[in-house]
Scaffold this active site. Structure first.
Site, short mmCIF file in Angstrom:
data_model
loop_
_atom_site.label_atom_id
_atom_site.label_comp_id
_atom_site.label_asym_id
_atom_site.label_seq_id
_atom_site.Cartn_x
_atom_site.Cartn_y
_atom_site.Cartn_z
N LYS A 110 0.41 -13.59 10.57
CA LYS A 110 0.67 -13.01 12.07
C LYS A 110 1.20 -14.26 12.88
O LYS A 110 1.84 -14.17 13.74
CB LYS A 110 -0.53 -12.27 12.49
CG LYS A 110 -0.11 -11.08 13.16
CD LYS A 110 -1.40 -10.19 13.18
CE LYS A 110 -0.85 -8.82 13.95
NZ LYS A 110 -1.83 -7.91 14.36
N LYS A 190 7.53 -6.55 -4.46
CA LYS A 190 6.18 -6.11 -4.73
C LYS A 190 5.99 -4.76 -3.79
O LYS A 190 6.26 -4.63 -2.65
CB LYS A 190 5.42 -7.04 -3.91
CG LYS A 190 3.74 -6.72 -4.37
CD LYS A 190 2.76 -7.85 -3.50
CE LYS A 190 1.50 -7.37 -3.79
NZ LYS A 190 0.35 -8.22 -3.32
N LYS A 193 3.07 -0.87 1.50
CA LYS A 193 3.24 -0.09 2.55
C LYS A 193 4.25 -0.69 3.67
O LYS A 193 5.11 -0.04 4.20
CB LYS A 193 1.99 0.24 3.50
CG LYS A 193 1.08 1.26 2.77
CD LYS A 193 0.21 1.77 3.73
CE LYS A 193 -0.80 0.48 4.08
NZ LYS A 193 -1.82 0.31 3.03
P1 ADP Z 1 -0.25 -2.52 1.12
O1 ADP Z 1 0.49 -4.01 0.88
O2 ADP Z 1 0.63 -1.56 0.68
O3 ADP Z 1 -0.51 -2.66 2.65
P2 ADP Z 1 -2.90 -3.38 0.96
O4 ADP Z 1 -2.82 -4.81 1.43
O5 ADP Z 1 -3.68 -2.43 1.62
O6 ADP Z 1 -1.67 -2.77 0.56
O7 ADP Z 1 -3.72 -3.26 -0.71
C1 ADP Z 1 -4.95 -2.95 -0.73
C2 ADP Z 1 -5.39 -3.50 -2.32
O8 ADP Z 1 -4.06 -3.33 -3.29
C3 ADP Z 1 -5.45 -4.92 -2.35
O9 ADP Z 1 -6.56 -5.38 -3.04
C4 ADP Z 1 -4.01 -5.31 -2.95
O10 ADP Z 1 -4.42 -6.73 -3.81
C5 ADP Z 1 -3.72 -4.11 -3.90
N1 ADP Z 1 -2.43 -4.23 -3.99
C6 ADP Z 1 -1.62 -3.64 -3.08
N2 ADP Z 1 -0.03 -3.70 -3.31
C7 ADP Z 1 -0.19 -3.99 -4.80
C8 ADP Z 1 1.04 -4.34 -5.72
N3 ADP Z 1 2.21 -3.88 -5.60
N4 ADP Z 1 0.50 -4.85 -6.79
C9 ADP Z 1 -0.79 -5.27 -7.15
N5 ADP Z 1 -1.85 -4.70 -6.37
C10 ADP Z 1 -1.48 -4.40 -5.28
#
Ligand code: ADP
Ligand code: TRP
Length: 323
Positions: A110, A190, A193
């Protein structure tokens, strides 16, 4: 051995969340006294609408229960229902070195973008350390991006133990499945969201089909030989399929004569098979809010018992109360 993990209620869960993190949490629920919680206090750093936050918490509980978290085996609770965690956060904050938090990625990213961070985001890893240390947790299943926070937890717990010359806190280990660290999204990057490239775990079949058909591939024609290893459709298919099924689809890629539509259909079929029953269970559970409420209430009661014991240990060690 105590297993503990948390999930932030920040929106609909996608395949990356499930395969990268949630599936491992649920697989470990057979360990006695496993604890899982919905991190609503953490979500306050991003969700600023009270109705949304409440809906997200209910949805996260429905997601976990539908995907197989069994309240008869593991304890499921909402983070803010155990207020002891905020008191422990303060005790830990007093022994947390600034430089540890300055290098944590959520804050650092950030700052690098020139966005002002709140103290909540900066100290987020200390709340996470309190989540873990409050229950004498040994093993914390997480996605790859959370390893750094487990390291902070260990550092902070160790520093408290050293300063007060007592083994107050148990130091946890992370549990990560490296091969699942980067589930690709619709565009091959990857899945996240923030990149708008997600496939949600719970979707109506039609919508799911439309999303899968929109996965980006190269422009090779039907007859051309294709490479499964560089194709997101195949990478995603591997998440669902056994080795035999993987080998069969890989063979079709290499033989030519198969269009990407057919591979996408195979992915759709296996996703429906994997998540269809959970989708139905979730619908049923959503119609029974009392049951979900009771599960969370009972979970918080059990979690608080342990939390109070450990918090007392920490208070005693640093000389609070005792009058
Ligand atoms: P986002 O990137 O969609 O905001 P989060 O940061 O809320 O997702 O992720 C929640 C959990 O899911 C974390 O522990 C993260 O490591 C796992 N995670 C999120 N996206 C992936 C991905 N593309 N591949 C593997 N693990 C993921
Ligand atoms: N920070 C974690 C995430 O975004 C969620 C979380 C909060 C957590 N507290 C935790 C995970 C304690 C494991 C243990 O995914």
């Amino acid at each position: 051995m105590r297993v503990l993990s948390g999930i932030q209620p920040t929106g609909k869960i996608h395949w990356g969340n499930y395969f990268g993190a949630i599936r491992q949490y649920i697989e470990l629920q057979n360990h006695p006294a496993a604890l899982y919680f919905i991190a609503d206090l953490h979500a306050l750093t991003t969700v600023r609408n009270p109705a949304d936050l409440q809906a997200n918490v209910t949805n996260a509980a429905l997601d976990l229960l539908a995907l197989g978290l069994d309240p008869a085996k593991a304890t499921l609770y909402v983070q803010s229902d155990v207020p002891e965690v905020t008191e422990l956060t303060w005790l830990l904050m007093t022994v947390t070195q600034m430089h540890l938090l300055e290098k944590c990625h959520a804050y650092k990213d950030k700052k690098a973008k020139g966005i002002a961070a709140d103290a909540g985001l900066f100290t987020y890893p200390v709340l996470m350390a309190a989540d873990i240390l409050l229950y004498d947790s040994n093993l914390v299943p997480v996605g790859q991006d959370q390893i750094q926070h487990i390291e902070v937890t260990r550092d902070v717990g160790q520093r408290f133990n050293t300063i007060y010359e007592k083994e107050v806190f148990v130091l946890p280990e992370p549990y990560v499945v490296q091969s699942l660290a980067k589930v690709p999204g619709l565009d091959g990057e990857k899945m996240s969201k923030s990149y708008n490239n997600t496939i949600e775990v719970f979707m109506e079949p039609k919508q799911l089909r439309r999303k899968i058909m929109s996965i980006k591939t190269d422009s090779k024609g039907m007859e051309e030989v294709k490479d499964p290893e560089t194709c997101s459709v195949f990478t995603l298919y591997k998440l669902f399929a056994n080795e035999e099924q993987q080998a069969a689809l890989a063979e079709k890629y290499r033989a030519g004569g198969m269009g990407y539509g057919e591979a996408k259909q195979a992915l759709y079929d296996s996703a429906m098979e994997a998540f269809g029953p959970a989708f139905d269970r979730r619908k049923q559970l959503a119609e029974d809010p009392d049951t979900v409420r009771d599960i969370l209430k009972e979970g918080a009661r059990k979690a608080r018992e342990k939390a109070q014991e450990v918090l007392q240990r920490a208070r005693d060690a640093c000389g609070l109360g005792g009058r």
